[in-house]
Design an enzyme around this catalytic site. Structure first.
Site, PDB file in Angstrom:
ATOM      1  N   GLY A   1       0.583  -1.090  -0.143  1.00  0.00           N
ATOM      2  CA  GLY A   1      -0.013  -0.169   0.011  1.00  0.00           C
ATOM      3  C   GLY A   1       0.929   1.288  -0.303  1.00  0.00           C
TER       4      GLY A   1
ATOM      5  N   ASN B   1       1.813   3.790  -2.602  1.00  0.00           N
ATOM      6  CA  ASN B   1       0.487   4.381  -3.171  1.00  0.00           C
ATOM      7  C   ASN B   1      -0.477   4.989  -1.877  1.00  0.00           C
ATOM      8  OD1 ASN B   1       1.263   5.179  -5.968  1.00  0.00           O
ATOM      9  ND2 ASN B   1       1.443   2.829  -5.920  1.00  0.00           N
TER      10      ASN B   1
ATOM     11  N   ASN C   1      -7.442   3.827 -11.642  1.00  0.00           N
ATOM     12  CA  ASN C   1      -6.910   3.045 -11.049  1.00  0.00           C
ATOM     13  C   ASN C   1      -5.210   3.960 -10.846  1.00  0.00           C
ATOM     14  OD1 ASN C   1      -5.131   0.980 -10.366  1.00  0.00           O
ATOM     15  ND2 ASN C   1      -5.252   0.089 -12.710  1.00  0.00           N
TER      16      ASN C   1
ATOM     17  N   HIS D   1      -1.086   2.460 -13.103  1.00  0.00           N
ATOM     18  CA  HIS D   1      -1.134   0.825 -13.261  1.00  0.00           C
ATOM     19  C   HIS D   1       0.524   1.642 -13.651  1.00  0.00           C
ATOM     20  CE1 HIS D   1      -0.438  -2.298 -16.132  1.00  0.00           C
ATOM     21  NE2 HIS D   1      -0.362  -1.973 -17.208  1.00  0.00           N
TER      22      HIS D   1
HETATM   23  C1  GRF Z   1       3.356  -0.997  -7.427  1.00  0.00           C
HETATM   24  O1  GRF Z   1       4.147  -0.685  -8.534  1.00  0.00           O
HETATM   25  C2  GRF Z   1       1.908  -0.208  -8.347  1.00  0.00           C
HETATM   26  O2  GRF Z   1       1.882   0.665  -9.580  1.00  0.00           O
HETATM   27  C3  GRF Z   1       0.892  -1.407  -9.064  1.00  0.00           C
HETATM   28  O3  GRF Z   1       0.963  -1.866  -7.303  1.00  0.00           O
HETATM   29  C4  GRF Z   1       2.527  -2.105  -7.561  1.00  0.00           C
HETATM   30  C5  GRF Z   1       2.384  -2.143  -5.212  1.00  0.00           C
HETATM   31  O4  GRF Z   1       1.591  -0.817  -5.603  1.00  0.00           O
HETATM   32  N1  GRF Z   1      -0.230  -1.327  -9.110  1.00  0.00           N
HETATM   33  P1  GRF Z   1       1.611  -0.362  -4.036  1.00  0.00           P
HETATM   34  O5  GRF Z   1       2.728  -0.171  -3.458  1.00  0.00           O
HETATM   35  O6  GRF Z   1       1.112  -1.236  -3.044  1.00  0.00           O
HETATM   36  O7  GRF Z   1       0.760   1.042  -3.794  1.00  0.00           O
END
Ligand code: GRF
Length: 189
Positions: free
Chosen positions: A12, A14, A107, A109
Site C-alpha cells: 500500500g 500508493n 487506478n 498502472h
Molecule cells: C505498484 O507498482 C503499482 O503501480 C501496482 O502495484 C504496485 C505496488 O503498489 N499497481 P503499492 O506499493 O501496493 O501501492
C-alpha cells in the site's frame, strides 16, 4: 467533503501517499476506507495506524466472483464512499461493479498505457528495448487498463535496468503522480 476508499492487495505505498495528502489537505477528501482482498496486506496495519477504517473482503470467503464483487460494493456503500482509488489492487473487478462506479473509480498502472496492459509491465518494456517507461492514472472501465487517461509520468530505462530497478524508479513517480491526479480530479468534479 468527498469520501475516498482505497483498495490494496499488498504494502500500500500508493495508498499511504494518498492518505497522507488527504490528511495534509492537499487532496480535498477524507480517507474513509482502506479495503483489501488480503487479510495479511501490509497496508492494512499502516492504514489503521493512520486512523483509517479498514475492511478485508477475501476472495476465498466468497462462493464466486459475483459474491466477492457484491461484498466490495456493499463495503463501499456502508462507508458512504464517493470515489474509489485502486492502488496496487491485484484483483480484476467485475463489469457490473466497474459500471456501478463508472466515472468514480481510478487506478494507477505501472506502464505508459496503452502500452503493456496487464502484468509484468517493466520486464516487457525492457525486453522490447524501450528507453522510456512510466505510470498511468486512469478511470476504471470494464475493459482492463483501458479507461480514459488522467495523467502519466515518465522515467528513463537504463541499459543495466532489471525489472526491479525499473519498478523502483517508476514507483517514485507513482507516489508523485497519484496524489496530484486525484487532487485535480476532485477539483474538477
Ligand atoms: C505498484 O507498482 C503499482 O503501480 C501496482 O502495484 C504496485 C505496488 O503498489 N499497481 P503499492 O506499493 O501496493 O501501492
Amino acid at each position: 467533503m468527498t469520501n475516498v476508499a482505497i483498495l490494496i492487495s499488498g504494502g500500500g505505498s500508493n495508498m499511504l501517499r494518498l492518505v497522507e495528502e488527504m490528511h495534509t489537505g492537499k487532496i480535498k477528501a477524507i480517507p474513509a476506507l482502506v479495503l483489501s482482498d488480503k487479510a495479511d496486506a501490509g497496508g492494512l496495519s499502516k492504514a489503521q495506524c493512520l486512523g483509517v477504517p479498514t475492511v478485508v473482503v477475501s476472495k476465498s470467503d466468497c462462493a464466486d466472483a459475483a459474491e466477492f464483487n457484491a461484498k466490495i460494493d456493499q463495503a463501499l456503500r456502508n462507508h458512504k464512499i464517493d470515489i474509489v482509488c485502486l492502488a496496487g489492487f491485484m484483483r480484476i473487478l467485475s463489469a457490473e461493479l466497474t459500471s456501478t462506479w463508472a466515472g468514480k473509480m481510478l487506478n494507477i498502472h505501472p506502464s505508459l498505457l496503452p502500452k503493456y496492459k496487464g502484468l509484468h509491465t517493466h520486464q516487457r518494456a525492457i525486453d522490447a528495448g524501450d528507453t522510456v517507461a512510466g505510470c498511468t492514472v486512469h478511470i476504471v472501465t470494464p475493459e482492463l487498463d483501458a479507461g480514459p487517461i488522467l495523467g502519466q509520468a515518465r522515467v528513463p530505462i537504463l541499459p543495466d535496468d532489471t525489472s526491479e530497478t525499473l519498478a523502483a524508479r517508476v514507483l517514485v513517480e507513482e507516489h508523485r503522480l497519484y496524489p496530484k491526479v486525484l487532487a485535480e480530479f476532485l477539483e474538477a468534479r
